[in-house]
Design a protein around this motif. Structure first.
Motif, PDB file in Angstrom:
ATOM      1  N   ALA A 265       0.811  -1.215   0.000  1.00  0.00           N
ATOM      2  CA  ALA A 265       0.000   0.000   0.000  1.00  0.00           C
ATOM      3  C   ALA A 265       0.848   1.270   0.000  1.00  0.00           C
ATOM      4  CB  ALA A 265      -0.926  -0.006   1.210  1.00  0.00           C
ATOM      5  N   TRP A 266       2.106   1.179   0.327  1.00  0.00           N
ATOM      6  CA  TRP A 266       3.025   2.329   0.365  1.00  0.00           C
ATOM      7  C   TRP A 266       4.392   1.816  -0.054  1.00  0.00           C
ATOM      8  CZ3 TRP A 266      -0.179   1.486   4.692  1.00  0.00           C
ATOM      9  CH2 TRP A 266       0.272   0.493   5.556  1.00  0.00           C
ATOM     10  N   GLU A 267       5.357   2.696  -0.087  1.00  0.00           N
ATOM     11  CA  GLU A 267       6.686   2.266  -0.513  1.00  0.00           C
ATOM     12  C   GLU A 267       7.184   1.175   0.428  1.00  0.00           C
ATOM     13  OE1 GLU A 267      11.198   3.870  -1.354  1.00  0.00           O
ATOM     14  OE2 GLU A 267       9.680   5.318  -0.729  1.00  0.00           O
ATOM     15  N   SER A 268       7.474   0.037  -0.139  1.00  0.00           N
ATOM     16  CA  SER A 268       7.907  -1.089   0.681  1.00  0.00           C
ATOM     17  C   SER A 268       8.822  -2.009  -0.118  1.00  0.00           C
ATOM     18  CB  SER A 268       6.697  -1.871   1.197  1.00  0.00           C
ATOM     19  OG  SER A 268       5.958  -2.373   0.118  1.00  0.00           O
ATOM     20  N   GLN A 269       9.399  -2.936   0.597  1.00  0.00           N
ATOM     21  CA  GLN A 269      10.252  -3.930  -0.030  1.00  0.00           C
ATOM     22  C   GLN A 269       9.934  -5.269   0.592  1.00  0.00           C
ATOM     23  OE1 GLN A 269      14.417  -3.064   0.037  1.00  0.00           O
ATOM     24  NE2 GLN A 269      14.947  -4.904  -1.078  1.00  0.00           N
ATOM     25  N   TRP A 270       9.646  -6.250  -0.253  1.00  0.00           N
ATOM     26  CA  TRP A 270       9.387  -7.596   0.220  1.00  0.00           C
ATOM     27  C   TRP A 270      10.706  -8.339   0.292  1.00  0.00           C
ATOM     28  CZ3 TRP A 270       8.297 -12.144  -3.359  1.00  0.00           C
ATOM     29  CH2 TRP A 270       8.120 -13.310  -2.625  1.00  0.00           C
ATOM     30  N   LEU A 271      11.037  -8.813   1.480  1.00  0.00           N
ATOM     31  CA  LEU A 271      12.218  -9.637   1.679  1.00  0.00           C
ATOM     32  C   LEU A 271      11.738 -11.059   1.919  1.00  0.00           C
ATOM     33  CD1 LEU A 271      14.041  -7.189   4.072  1.00  0.00           C
ATOM     34  CD2 LEU A 271      14.542  -7.575   1.662  1.00  0.00           C
ATOM     35  N   LYS A 272      11.985 -11.934   0.967  1.00  0.00           N
ATOM     36  CA  LYS A 272      11.502 -13.312   1.089  1.00  0.00           C
ATOM     37  C   LYS A 272      12.205 -13.969   2.278  1.00  0.00           C
ATOM     38  CE  LYS A 272      10.446 -17.447  -1.451  1.00  0.00           C
ATOM     39  NZ  LYS A 272      10.567 -18.175  -2.702  1.00  0.00           N
ATOM     40  N   TRP A 273      11.417 -14.211   3.315  1.00  0.00           N
ATOM     41  CA  TRP A 273      11.956 -14.727   4.569  1.00  0.00           C
ATOM     42  C   TRP A 273      10.876 -15.605   5.198  1.00  0.00           C
ATOM     43  CZ3 TRP A 273      14.946 -10.969   8.240  1.00  0.00           C
ATOM     44  CH2 TRP A 273      15.528 -11.682   9.290  1.00  0.00           C
ATOM     45  N   PRO A 274      10.819 -16.881   4.829  1.00  0.00           N
ATOM     46  CA  PRO A 274       9.794 -17.770   5.373  1.00  0.00           C
ATOM     47  C   PRO A 274       9.923 -17.925   6.888  1.00  0.00           C
ATOM     48  CG  PRO A 274      10.872 -18.751   3.467  1.00  0.00           C
ATOM     49  CD  PRO A 274      11.669 -17.541   3.843  1.00  0.00           C
ATOM     50  N   ASP A 275       8.805 -18.135   7.551  1.00  0.00           N
ATOM     51  CA  ASP A 275       8.780 -18.309   8.996  1.00  0.00           C
ATOM     52  C   ASP A 275       9.667 -19.492   9.399  1.00  0.00           C
ATOM     53  OD1 ASP A 275       8.013 -17.618  11.525  1.00  0.00           O
ATOM     54  OD2 ASP A 275       6.026 -18.507  11.401  1.00  0.00           O
ATOM     55  N   PHE A 276      10.477 -19.305  10.420  1.00  0.00           N
ATOM     56  CA  PHE A 276      11.398 -20.302  10.966  1.00  0.00           C
ATOM     57  C   PHE A 276      12.524 -20.696  10.003  1.00  0.00           C
ATOM     58  CE2 PHE A 276       7.438 -20.915  13.349  1.00  0.00           C
ATOM     59  CZ  PHE A 276       7.913 -20.603  14.612  1.00  0.00           C
ATOM     60  N   TRP A 277      12.826 -19.834   9.047  1.00  0.00           N
ATOM     61  CA  TRP A 277      13.935 -20.039   8.124  1.00  0.00           C
ATOM     62  C   TRP A 277      14.776 -18.781   8.095  1.00  0.00           C
ATOM     63  CZ3 TRP A 277      15.076 -24.625   5.834  1.00  0.00           C
ATOM     64  CH2 TRP A 277      14.095 -25.605   5.899  1.00  0.00           C
ATOM     65  N   LEU A 278      15.844 -18.823   7.345  1.00  0.00           N
ATOM     66  CA  LEU A 278      16.654 -17.636   7.123  1.00  0.00           C
ATOM     67  C   LEU A 278      16.133 -16.895   5.912  1.00  0.00           C
ATOM     68  CD1 LEU A 278      20.190 -19.171   7.705  1.00  0.00           C
ATOM     69  CD2 LEU A 278      18.870 -17.751   9.276  1.00  0.00           C
ATOM     70  N   HIS A 279      16.472 -15.633   5.809  1.00  0.00           N
ATOM     71  CA  HIS A 279      16.093 -14.841   4.637  1.00  0.00           C
ATOM     72  C   HIS A 279      16.718 -15.468   3.402  1.00  0.00           C
ATOM     73  CE1 HIS A 279      20.152 -13.357   5.179  1.00  0.00           C
ATOM     74  NE2 HIS A 279      19.811 -13.029   6.422  1.00  0.00           N
ATOM     75  N   SER A 280      16.125 -15.243   2.239  1.00  0.00           N
ATOM     76  CA  SER A 280      16.618 -15.885   1.020  1.00  0.00           C
ATOM     77  C   SER A 280      17.685 -15.066   0.299  1.00  0.00           C
ATOM     78  CB  SER A 280      15.456 -16.182   0.072  1.00  0.00           C
ATOM     79  OG  SER A 280      14.831 -14.974  -0.300  1.00  0.00           O
TER      80      SER A 280
END
Length: 98
Positions: A16-31
């Motif tokens: 809805a506003w300026e943002s960045q999606w960081l793929k980071w599944p729950d209980f894992w490390l960021h991709s």
């Protein structure tokens, strides 16, 4: 409303506003380590003069981990950062992987 928001999620959120999606599944490390570091650094810089939101689904594990990184960027010593966030944000903050 925030002016910038890194979202730490396993799926892409509606934006809805300026943002960045960081793929980071729950209980894992960021991709993507580089993208995560860049987004958190940008959030830290922008938070000085803007409203910044950092969010995951539950608000404790990934969120607490990101807040701990921001605390280190802001000068909290590495060895004290997790305790610092747990005392000031939530005792359940910071996702621990065993």
């Amino acid at each position: 409303m925030p002016t910038f928001a890194p979202y730490l999620l396993g799926h892409q959120p509606p934006l809805a506003w300026e943002s960045q999606w960081l793929k980071w599944p729950d209980f894992w490390l960021h991709s993507d380590r580089t993208a995560t570091a860049e987004a958190l650094h940008e959030a830290w810089e922008r938070a000085e003069t803007e409203r910044v939101e950092i969010a995951c689904n539950g608000g404790f594990g990934r969120n607490g981990t990101a807040l701990t990184c921001l605390a280190v960027l802001d000068g909290v010593p590495n060895g004290e950062a997790v305790t610092y966030i747990r005392e000031r944000y939530s005792r359940w903050a910071v996702q621990m992987l065993y």
